[in-house]
Design an enzyme around this catalytic site. Structure first.
Site, PDB file in Angstrom:
ATOM      1  N   GLY A  92      19.490 -49.795   4.429  1.00  0.00           N
ATOM      2  CA  GLY A  92      19.428 -49.001   5.660  1.00  0.00           C
ATOM      3  C   GLY A  92      20.178 -47.692   5.542  1.00  0.00           C
ATOM      4  O   GLY A  92      20.594 -47.099   6.533  1.00  0.00           O
ATOM      5  N   ALA A  93      20.369 -47.201   4.309  1.00  0.00           N
ATOM      6  CA  ALA A  93      21.164 -45.990   4.095  1.00  0.00           C
ATOM      7  C   ALA A  93      20.319 -44.819   3.615  1.00  0.00           C
ATOM      8  O   ALA A  93      20.853 -43.793   3.208  1.00  0.00           O
ATOM      9  CB  ALA A  93      22.281 -46.280   3.088  1.00  0.00           C
ATOM     10  N   GLY A  94      18.998 -44.963   3.640  1.00  0.00           N
ATOM     11  CA  GLY A  94      18.140 -43.855   3.208  1.00  0.00           C
ATOM     12  C   GLY A  94      18.081 -43.703   1.699  1.00  0.00           C
ATOM     13  O   GLY A  94      17.650 -42.674   1.190  1.00  0.00           O
ATOM     14  N   LEU A  95      18.510 -44.734   0.972  1.00  0.00           N
ATOM     15  CA  LEU A  95      18.552 -44.631  -0.495  1.00  0.00           C
ATOM     16  C   LEU A  95      17.497 -45.506  -1.167  1.00  0.00           C
ATOM     17  O   LEU A  95      17.583 -45.776  -2.365  1.00  0.00           O
ATOM     18  CB  LEU A  95      19.962 -44.973  -1.001  1.00  0.00           C
ATOM     19  CG  LEU A  95      21.050 -44.043  -0.463  1.00  0.00           C
ATOM     20  CD1 LEU A  95      22.427 -44.471  -0.960  1.00  0.00           C
ATOM     21  CD2 LEU A  95      20.790 -42.589  -0.871  1.00  0.00           C
TER      22      LEU A  95
ATOM     23  N   ALA B   9      12.467 -50.212  -1.134  1.00  0.00           N
ATOM     24  CA  ALA B   9      11.470 -49.901  -2.173  1.00  0.00           C
ATOM     25  C   ALA B   9      11.905 -50.492  -3.507  1.00  0.00           C
ATOM     26  O   ALA B   9      11.095 -51.085  -4.232  1.00  0.00           O
ATOM     27  CB  ALA B   9      11.298 -48.385  -2.294  1.00  0.00           C
ATOM     28  N   ALA B  10      13.202 -50.357  -3.838  1.00  0.00           N
ATOM     29  CA  ALA B  10      13.686 -50.894  -5.114  1.00  0.00           C
ATOM     30  C   ALA B  10      13.563 -52.420  -5.131  1.00  0.00           C
ATOM     31  O   ALA B  10      13.203 -53.011  -6.153  1.00  0.00           O
ATOM     32  CB  ALA B  10      15.130 -50.453  -5.356  1.00  0.00           C
TER      33      ALA B  10
ATOM     34  N   ASP C 276       9.155 -43.379  -2.054  1.00  0.00           N
ATOM     35  CA  ASP C 276      10.244 -44.295  -2.425  1.00  0.00           C
ATOM     36  C   ASP C 276       9.808 -45.271  -3.518  1.00  0.00           C
ATOM     37  O   ASP C 276      10.506 -45.467  -4.520  1.00  0.00           O
ATOM     38  CB  ASP C 276      10.687 -45.142  -1.220  1.00  0.00           C
ATOM     39  CG  ASP C 276      11.443 -44.346  -0.181  1.00  0.00           C
ATOM     40  OD1 ASP C 276      11.298 -43.116  -0.150  1.00  0.00           O
ATOM     41  OD2 ASP C 276      12.182 -44.975   0.608  1.00  0.00           O
TER      42      ASP C 276
HETATM   43  O1  PMV Z   1      15.173 -43.923   4.464  1.00  0.00           O
HETATM   44  P1  PMV Z   1      14.210 -44.413   3.439  1.00  0.00           P
HETATM   45  O2  PMV Z   1      14.851 -44.738   2.131  1.00  0.00           O
HETATM   46  O3  PMV Z   1      13.365 -45.547   3.948  1.00  0.00           O
HETATM   47  O4  PMV Z   1      13.201 -43.175   3.136  1.00  0.00           O
HETATM   48  C1  PMV Z   1      12.196 -42.836   4.058  1.00  0.00           C
HETATM   49  C2  PMV Z   1      11.403 -41.628   3.635  1.00  0.00           C
HETATM   50  C3  PMV Z   1      10.399 -41.165   4.691  1.00  0.00           C
HETATM   51  O5  PMV Z   1       9.785 -39.968   4.215  1.00  0.00           O
HETATM   52  C4  PMV Z   1      11.088 -40.876   6.017  1.00  0.00           C
HETATM   53  C5  PMV Z   1       9.333 -42.241   4.944  1.00  0.00           C
HETATM   54  C6  PMV Z   1       8.332 -42.422   3.817  1.00  0.00           C
HETATM   55  O6  PMV Z   1       7.698 -43.486   3.768  1.00  0.00           O
HETATM   56  O7  PMV Z   1       8.152 -41.493   2.999  1.00  0.00           O
END
Ligand code: PMV
Length: 307
Positions: free
Chosen positions: A81-84, A88-89, A129
């Site tokens: 949940g940190a945008g990293l 996906a990994a 991702d």
């Molecule tokens: O926050 P994350 O790691 O889920 O990245 C999301 C990236 C977005 O562009 C906001 C969504 C996507 O599917 O590309």
């Protein structure tokens, strides 16, 4: 079997990439490992696959798992949940850990399957991702194929062409707000705005242009220009409604010691990234502003099996 896949960092273009605009990302040196062993029933870390926190694992097993049940174990260095790109990994490493042939991994097939997993669990998504976790290194997403094409991925009327891009060594500092926001609702919120407001649609296009200009600036090592474009990218994301006061605090603190800083990933909390030549100072400023700070490097290795 066991497999590992890296987390990712979006340098330019998150959210806009969902609409097919260009984006630039890199795999980072934080990884997820998944171990799979034969067992009498499907379990993950000893628990049921039905637990909500294992929904990416469950969706990956539904697509790639064979008939014989396995005990899976997930070890992650990537904060969730940190945008990293932790989900996906996890999806990529789980699919690879279920690989049963003796031959090498089919990386484009894993990237496509992991995108379907993410789409199923998260809702609307782009393949940035999952393809970065699969391929490793720097990734440029475009609407059309160019040199250094890795693969393309389609969904509904959208088509993304994933390219390898060379990045110089970069000092990147992550600031994590500790606030975890769901990617799906944030992506849906931006779509809603874009559908209703032509100005928001124009912002999405401007972010796409920033991705192209930003990559060129990074590649010619014009970090001042790259930083300026990161700042602009951040302002546009905030205007699209995915900012957060805690992100603003960390971005502002980091900017005193950076070429530029922006939120990275879905926003709404999550993390920011600063490009800097004084990483220790930027990290200290982020900590003083209440964030968790750590340095990351670009990671060339994508998905791999483990011995
Ligand atoms: O926050 P994350 O790691 O889920 O990245 C999301 C990236 C977005 O562009 C906001 C969504 C996507 O599917 O590309």
């Amino acid at each position: 079997m066991a497999a590992s896949a890296p987390g990712k960092l979006i340098l330019f273009g998150e959210h806009a990439v969902v609409f097919g605009e260009p984006a630039v990302s890199t795999a980072i040196d934080l990884r997820v490992e998944v171990y799979a062993r034969a067992h009498t029933e499907w379990l993950v870390d000893g628990a049921s696959l039905d637990e909500p926190r294992y929904r990416y694992v469950k969706a990956a097993v539904a697509r790639a798992g064979g008939r014989n049940p396995l005990w899976l174990e997930v070890r992650s260095q990537v904060p969730s949940g940190a945008g990293l790109g932790s989900s996906a990994a996890v999806a990529v490493a789980t699919i690879a850990s279920l690989h049963r042939d003796a031959g090498p991994l089919d990386v484009p097939a894993i990237a496509r399957m992991a995108f379907e997993v993410e789409h199923e669990v998260q809702g609307r998504a782009s393949p940035v991702d999952t393809s970065t976790a699969s391929a490793g290194g720097g990734i440029l997403v475009l609407r059309e194929p160019r040199a250094n094409l890795l693969w393309s991925i389609e969904r509904d009327t959208r088509r993304w062409f994933l390219h390898r891009c060379e990045l110089p060594p970069l000092d990147l500092v992550i600031g994590n707000t500790g606030i975890s926001a769901g990617t799906g609702p944030l992506v849906a919120k931006v779509k809603d705005r874009v559908d209703r407001d032509p100005q928001a649609a124009q912002m999405v296009r401007e972010i796409g242009q920033i991705s192209l200009d930003g990559l060129r600036a990074i590649q010619r090592k014009d970090f001042v220009e790259a930083g300026r474009l990161m700042d602009r990218n951040h302002a546009l994301l905030t205007a699209l409604g995915v900012g957060h006061p805690s992100l603003e605090r960390l971005v502002t603190a980091a900017r005193g010691h950076s070429f530029g800083a922006k939120l990275t990933g879905a926003g709404g909390g999550g993390s920011m990234v600063a490009l800097t030549d004084t990483p220790q100072e930027a990290a200290r400023a982020i900590r003083e502003a209440g964030g968790k700070a750590f340095l990351v490097r670009s990671e060339p290795r994508g998905v791999t099996t483990l011995p």
